[in-house]
Scaffold this motif. Structure first.
Motif, short mmCIF file in Angstrom:
data_model
loop_
_atom_site.label_atom_id
_atom_site.label_comp_id
_atom_site.label_asym_id
_atom_site.label_seq_id
_atom_site.Cartn_x
_atom_site.Cartn_y
_atom_site.Cartn_z
N PHE A 58 5.28 -6.82 -77.22
CA PHE A 58 6.63 -6.68 -77.04
C PHE A 58 7.18 -5.71 -78.06
O PHE A 58 8.63 -5.48 -77.97
CB PHE A 58 7.52 -7.94 -77.02
CG PHE A 58 7.13 -8.93 -75.85
CD1 PHE A 58 7.53 -8.65 -74.72
CD2 PHE A 58 6.44 -9.86 -76.13
CE1 PHE A 58 7.12 -9.45 -73.58
CE2 PHE A 58 5.87 -10.90 -74.96
CZ PHE A 58 6.48 -10.71 -73.93
N GLY A 160 15.62 -5.81 -80.83
CA GLY A 160 16.24 -6.94 -80.59
C GLY A 160 16.16 -8.07 -81.70
O GLY A 160 16.83 -8.89 -81.65
N CYS A 161 15.71 -7.63 -82.76
CA CYS A 161 15.89 -8.69 -83.94
C CYS A 161 16.11 -7.65 -85.13
O CYS A 161 16.02 -8.41 -86.18
CB CYS A 161 14.31 -9.15 -84.06
SG CYS A 161 13.24 -7.89 -84.69
N CYS A 289 9.71 -14.43 -83.11
CA CYS A 289 10.75 -13.59 -82.56
C CYS A 289 12.23 -14.31 -82.22
O CYS A 289 11.95 -15.19 -81.61
CB CYS A 289 10.22 -12.96 -81.24
SG CYS A 289 11.43 -12.06 -80.29
S1 SF4 Z 1 10.36 -9.56 -83.26
FE1 SF4 Z 1 11.64 -8.01 -82.89
S2 SF4 Z 1 10.57 -6.38 -82.50
FE2 SF4 Z 1 9.56 -8.30 -81.93
S3 SF4 Z 1 9.56 -8.79 -79.85
FE3 SF4 Z 1 11.01 -9.92 -80.94
S4 SF4 Z 1 12.91 -8.64 -81.06
FE4 SF4 Z 1 11.02 -7.36 -80.35
#
Ligand code: SF4
Length: 330
Positions: A58, A160-161, A289
């Motif tokens: 991901f 996303g993070c 995540c």
């Molecule tokens: S931790 Fe961050 S980079 Fe990794 S899948 Fe989740 S949102 Fe995406």
């Protein structure tokens, strides 16, 4: 390749430079359909043997360097920008830029932006190349555009993070260029400012507010339910870019101080099926995540919460100060 531009020539160069005889390829789900044709080109043009990773990936938080260690001389990871992590094999990150005309969607967004003067422009990895054109267009329309370098990300890039590129910007509104709700929701939950999406795939613009309100209501309900929890599971990821063991240990001790039980559970992949044996626990805190607890909430029978949400449950933080959990690797 379709509308994606993959800089495959860089791979040939790198294979030559490090004299790689065996090359691993890793694609995010949306690009996996190109895996065999890329593999064929590499094998034909360089003579190197290719191993394709079939596992789900991901993000750059989840690179298959450890599983391919000893098998490949080079791992090529497509579609994500690098994180400051120590990898077990040499890695070449190859960006996948989606080629499209962004201007019709930006024009659509002007009506939603009409009451705002200063815009924080932001996007995800696949669309970084359209930022300059977008900024120029908006400035010609009389807007002031601000783009910020994030911590561990490129200028105006969010993951996303990781929403450091939108943190504390003196703007009236954020304009996210791209599709879906995933990144705009994160921007909203991180900044609590208005967020408009200009979607160049549909040539439309919309506001994230309603969707974000619905998610916040769900979060509030999960937090309320978890306040009754007596036994917590704290999930730690074995993925290098999601591993937050120290945080998990701190949370465990906080829970213990409240006279409740907590158990650390190490997982690679997290799914409702894999949590079935742990249904004797009342709630789970996900230190992996941050989006699993939020975006996949409906898939799970027991509340899944972020570390930030645990602080609200334990009355160490107020609901009014709610923020999305982040992992900033820099
Ligand atoms: S931790 Fe961050 S980079 Fe990794 S899948 Fe989740 S949102 Fe995406």
């Amino acid at each position: 390749m379709s509308n994606y531009q993959l800089k495959v020539d860089n791979i040939f160069e790198e294979i030559k430079i490090i004299d790689a005889h065996s090359v691993g390829l890793q694609f995010p789900e949306g690009l996996k359909i190109y895996a065999t044709s890329v593999a064929k080109r590499i094998e034909n043009e360089t003579g190197a043997d290719v191993i394709i990773s079939g596992d789900i990936s991901f993000g750059a938080c989840d690179v298959s360097d450890t599983s391919m260690k000893g098998m490949v001389d080079l791992l090529v990871h497509f579609g994500h920008t690098p994180l400051q992590l120590e990898y077990d094999v040499p890695i070449l990150f190859v960006e996948a830029q989606f080629q499209l005309n962004v201007i019709p969607a930006i024009k659509e967004s002007l009506n939603l932006l009409k009451n705002y003067k200063t815009i924080g422009l932001v996007t995800n990895t696949q669309h970084l190349h359209i930022l300059e054109e977008t900024a120029n267009f908006l400035e010609k329309e009389g807007k002031t555009v601000i783009m910020k370098q994030g911590q561990g990300t490129r200028k105006a890039q969010v993951l996303g993070c990781n929403f450091s590129a939108v943190e504390d910007l003196p703007v009236d509104v954020y304009l996210y260029v791209g599709s879906g709700n995933f990144h705009p929701l994160g921007i909203k939950l991180s900044t609590h400012k208005p967020v408009i999406i200009a979607d160049p795939y549909r040539n439309e613009a919309r506001n994230i507010d309603q969707f974000a309100d619905r998610i916040l209501r769900i979060r509030f309900a999960r937090i309320t339910k978890a306040k009754e929890a007596k036994r917590f599971g704290i999930i730690v990821s074995s993925k290098k870019g999601q591993l937050r063991l120290e945080l998990a240990k701190n949370l465990k001790s906080m829970i213990h101080k409240e006279g409740k039980e907590a158990y650390i559970i190490l997982m690679d992949h997290i799914s409702p099926e894999l949590l079935v044996p742990f249904m004797d626990l009342d709630a789970f805190i996900v230190t992996a995540c941050p989006r699993i607890a939020i975006d996949d909430a409906n898939m799970y029978k027991k509340p899944l919460l972020t570390p930030e949400e645990l602080l609200i449950i334990l009355d160490k933080k107020k609901w009014e100060d709610y923020k999305i959990d982040e992992i900033r690797i820099c």
